[in-house]
Design a protein around this motif. Structure first.
Motif, PDB file in Angstrom:
ATOM      1  N   UNK A 138      13.055 -24.883   2.635  1.00  0.00           N
ATOM      2  CA  UNK A 138      13.687 -24.545   3.921  1.00  0.00           C
ATOM      3  C   UNK A 138      12.670 -24.122   4.953  1.00  0.00           C
ATOM      4  N   UNK A 139      12.908 -24.559   6.180  1.00  0.00           N
ATOM      5  CA  UNK A 139      11.968 -24.232   7.253  1.00  0.00           C
ATOM      6  C   UNK A 139      12.079 -22.777   7.675  1.00  0.00           C
ATOM      7  N   UNK A 140      13.305 -22.269   7.726  1.00  0.00           N
ATOM      8  CA  UNK A 140      13.510 -20.892   8.192  1.00  0.00           C
ATOM      9  C   UNK A 140      13.710 -19.980   6.992  1.00  0.00           C
ATOM     10  N   UNK A 141      12.654 -19.673   6.333  1.00  0.00           N
ATOM     11  CA  UNK A 141      12.733 -18.826   5.149  1.00  0.00           C
ATOM     12  C   UNK A 141      12.875 -17.370   5.567  1.00  0.00           C
ATOM     13  N   UNK A 142      13.848 -16.684   4.971  1.00  0.00           N
ATOM     14  CA  UNK A 142      14.015 -15.251   5.215  1.00  0.00           C
ATOM     15  C   UNK A 142      13.153 -14.517   4.197  1.00  0.00           C
ATOM     16  N   UNK A 143      12.172 -13.803   4.689  1.00  0.00           N
ATOM     17  CA  UNK A 143      11.221 -13.124   3.790  1.00  0.00           C
ATOM     18  C   UNK A 143      11.384 -11.618   3.917  1.00  0.00           C
ATOM     19  N   UNK A 144      11.827 -10.976   2.846  1.00  0.00           N
ATOM     20  CA  UNK A 144      11.931  -9.526   2.804  1.00  0.00           C
ATOM     21  C   UNK A 144      11.343  -9.051   1.481  1.00  0.00           C
ATOM     22  N   UNK A 145      11.026  -7.760   1.413  1.00  0.00           N
ATOM     23  CA  UNK A 145      10.478  -7.195   0.166  1.00  0.00           C
ATOM     24  C   UNK A 145      11.472  -7.367  -0.981  1.00  0.00           C
ATOM     25  N   UNK A 146      12.754  -7.175  -0.670  1.00  0.00           N
ATOM     26  CA  UNK A 146      13.797  -7.279  -1.690  1.00  0.00           C
ATOM     27  C   UNK A 146      13.859  -8.693  -2.267  1.00  0.00           C
ATOM     28  N   UNK A 147      13.803  -9.689  -1.387  1.00  0.00           N
ATOM     29  CA  UNK A 147      13.847 -11.083  -1.828  1.00  0.00           C
ATOM     30  C   UNK A 147      12.588 -11.446  -2.619  1.00  0.00           C
ATOM     31  N   UNK A 148      11.449 -10.930  -2.158  1.00  0.00           N
ATOM     32  CA  UNK A 148      10.198 -11.212  -2.870  1.00  0.00           C
ATOM     33  C   UNK A 148      10.215 -10.630  -4.276  1.00  0.00           C
ATOM     34  N   UNK A 152       0.828  -1.216   0.000  1.00  0.00           N
ATOM     35  CA  UNK A 152       0.000   0.000   0.000  1.00  0.00           C
ATOM     36  C   UNK A 152       0.860   1.262   0.000  1.00  0.00           C
ATOM     37  N   UNK A 153       1.976   1.239   0.752  1.00  0.00           N
ATOM     38  CA  UNK A 153       2.791   2.450   0.917  1.00  0.00           C
ATOM     39  C   UNK A 153       4.013   2.495   0.014  1.00  0.00           C
ATOM     40  N   UNK A 154       4.532   1.333  -0.392  1.00  0.00           N
ATOM     41  CA  UNK A 154       5.796   1.324  -1.148  1.00  0.00           C
ATOM     42  C   UNK A 154       5.860   0.131  -2.098  1.00  0.00           C
ATOM     43  N   UNK A 155       6.720   0.269  -3.131  1.00  0.00           N
ATOM     44  CA  UNK A 155       7.019  -0.817  -4.055  1.00  0.00           C
ATOM     45  C   UNK A 155       8.508  -1.123  -3.941  1.00  0.00           C
ATOM     46  N   UNK A 156       8.864  -2.411  -3.949  1.00  0.00           N
ATOM     47  CA  UNK A 156      10.267  -2.816  -4.016  1.00  0.00           C
ATOM     48  C   UNK A 156      10.507  -3.408  -5.403  1.00  0.00           C
ATOM     49  N   UNK A 197      12.355 -12.836  -6.400  1.00  0.00           N
ATOM     50  CA  UNK A 197      11.666 -14.085  -6.737  1.00  0.00           C
ATOM     51  C   UNK A 197      10.660 -13.864  -7.870  1.00  0.00           C
ATOM     52  N   UNK A 198       9.924 -12.738  -7.808  1.00  0.00           N
ATOM     53  CA  UNK A 198       8.946 -12.422  -8.855  1.00  0.00           C
ATOM     54  C   UNK A 198       9.654 -12.217 -10.201  1.00  0.00           C
ATOM     55  N   UNK A 199      10.777 -11.488 -10.167  1.00  0.00           N
ATOM     56  CA  UNK A 199      11.539 -11.243 -11.400  1.00  0.00           C
ATOM     57  C   UNK A 199      12.047 -12.559 -11.984  1.00  0.00           C
TER      58      UNK A 199
END
Length: 388
Positions: free
Chosen positions: A111-121, A29-33, A124-126
């Motif tokens: 992986x069980x401990x997935x690091x989820x950040x906007x940058x990584x997402x 809503x507030x930003x795009x990465x 992944x989309x790209x």
């Protein structure tokens, strides 16, 4: 950065043109990465966080031409979510190629401990865009989108009415007022009983406020449903709505919702693909020689899936082959071919439900889900005119 005038790069002794750059966008809503990805380098680069506005995306793409060249083709993509189709329409209006990715079709990182950040997402989309490892979301026409939102608004009001009914019943029960009538709740007899109750003090005022809200929502739903009937009778929907109402459990509003939520039925090569789009196909867990069938995937259009499961309730009652006068009236005016196809489907699905529950001992909900899946296949056949 040195800018090569031929917009070429040296890779392994060969000169290559950047023809396509995939831009992953993790939108909020507030930003795009944003970040870029090319099949030449096979890595995400130039990550940037921007304000949530399409013009900032266009500015980012212009800046990226410095790195990739003026004649490069950018393909942007973002996951379907809270922004709906707005960003897609804004970018395409400015000649930017854009794709909306179905989240359920994208690979899930291990992986069980997935690091989820906007940058990584965004990366992944790209990557999914570049490898074509996704299913695109169908972009509806403007009219379909408006009708779809109107029907969903009606469903929100239905939910609010259901909640106020529950609150009224719970309030009466808490204070010792039991309805002992022979008629069901929310019949005219029950409503008359509620309106003639005399409670103590503030309780009477509370009940009256609840009933005012009930009356308001009931009247509003009546107006909304009349409007939906009018929309269904418009030229672009009339014929298809009339066809779909030949099926048991599908009335005007369900038919119109199925049509506008689905859009172009031709994008599904067969009925099984349509059922999969609705998330009505069973999942599978296969490892080595072992195969385990799971519940339905629920990966797809939740709204239509729920409507068809609700429609499947109609097949759980009534005699096989029996056609009510109400259903016969709905079918009137359709071609004999359409009516015959619908009758065949209605008989088959009712038979299927009774066979699964009475003969095979399946739970009622399991049987209804199986009926909903096959009903989806019959709907696809009806819309594609595959009556054989």
């Amino acid at each position: 950065h040195h800018r090569n005038r031929d917009y070429r790069i040296q890779i392994g002794g060969h000169q290559m043109n950047y023809s396509t750059v995939y831009v992953g966008m993790d939108v909020h809503k507030e930003s795009f990465s944003l970040c870029c990805y090319t099949n030449e380098k096979e890595q995400a680069e130039y990550p940037q966080k921007i304000n949530a506005h399409y013009s900032k995306v266009i500015n980012y793409l212009e800046a990226m031409r410095f790195h990739y060249g003026d004649d490069v083709l950018f393909i942007c993509g973002y996951e379907a979510g809270c922004l709906g189709f707005t960003l897609y329409h804004e970018l395409t209006a400015h000649n930017v190629k854009c794709v909306i990715l179905a989240p359920t079709s994208m690979p899930v990182p291990g992986g069980k401990k997935r690091v989820k950040t906007d940058k990584r997402d965004a990366a992944m989309i790209a990557r999914c865009l570049a490898h074509h490892d996704y299913s695109p979301v169908h972009i509806p026409t403007q009219k379909d989108e408006q009708v779809k939102e109107f029907i969903r608004m009606r469903d929100d009001h239905r939910l609010a009415l259901k909640k106020i009914k529950q609150q009224i019943l719970a309030f009466c029960l808490r204070h010792g007022y039991h309805y002992d009538g022979t008629k069901n709740h929310w019949t005219q007899t029950h409503l008359n009983w509620l309106r003639t109750l005399h409670m103590e003090g503030l309780y009477q005022e509370i009940l009256e406020e609840y009933l005012l809200t009930y009356d308001y929502l009931t009247a509003k739903l009546g107006r909304i449903e009349q409007r939906i009937e009018a929309l269904a009778s418009e030229e672009e929907y009339r014929e298809n709505v009339h066809k779909l109402t030949c099926f048991l459990g599908i009335k005007t509003q369900t038919a119109l919702s199925v049509i506008t939520e689905t859009g172009d039925f031709r994008r599904f090569p067969d009925a099984c693909h349509y059922a999969a789009f609705l998330g009505l196909t069973p999942g599978e867990d296969s490892s080595g020689g072992d195969q385990k069938r799971l519940g339905i995937t629920k990966a797809g259009n939740r709204h239509v899936r729920m409507l068809l499961v609700e429609a499947a309730q109609s097949f759980a009652r009534g005699k096989i082959g029996y056609k009510s006068s109400v259903l016969a009236a709905r079918q009137e005016g359709n071609s004999p071919t359409v009516i015959e196809y619908a009758d065949k489907a209605n008989e088959r699905l009712r038979r299927k439900y009774y066979r699964m529950t009475l003969k095979n001992g399946k739970k009622s909900n399991v049987a209804k889900t199986a009926v909903a899946r096959e009903l989806a296949c019959f709907i696809w056949g009806m819309m594609m005119e595959h009556y054989a």
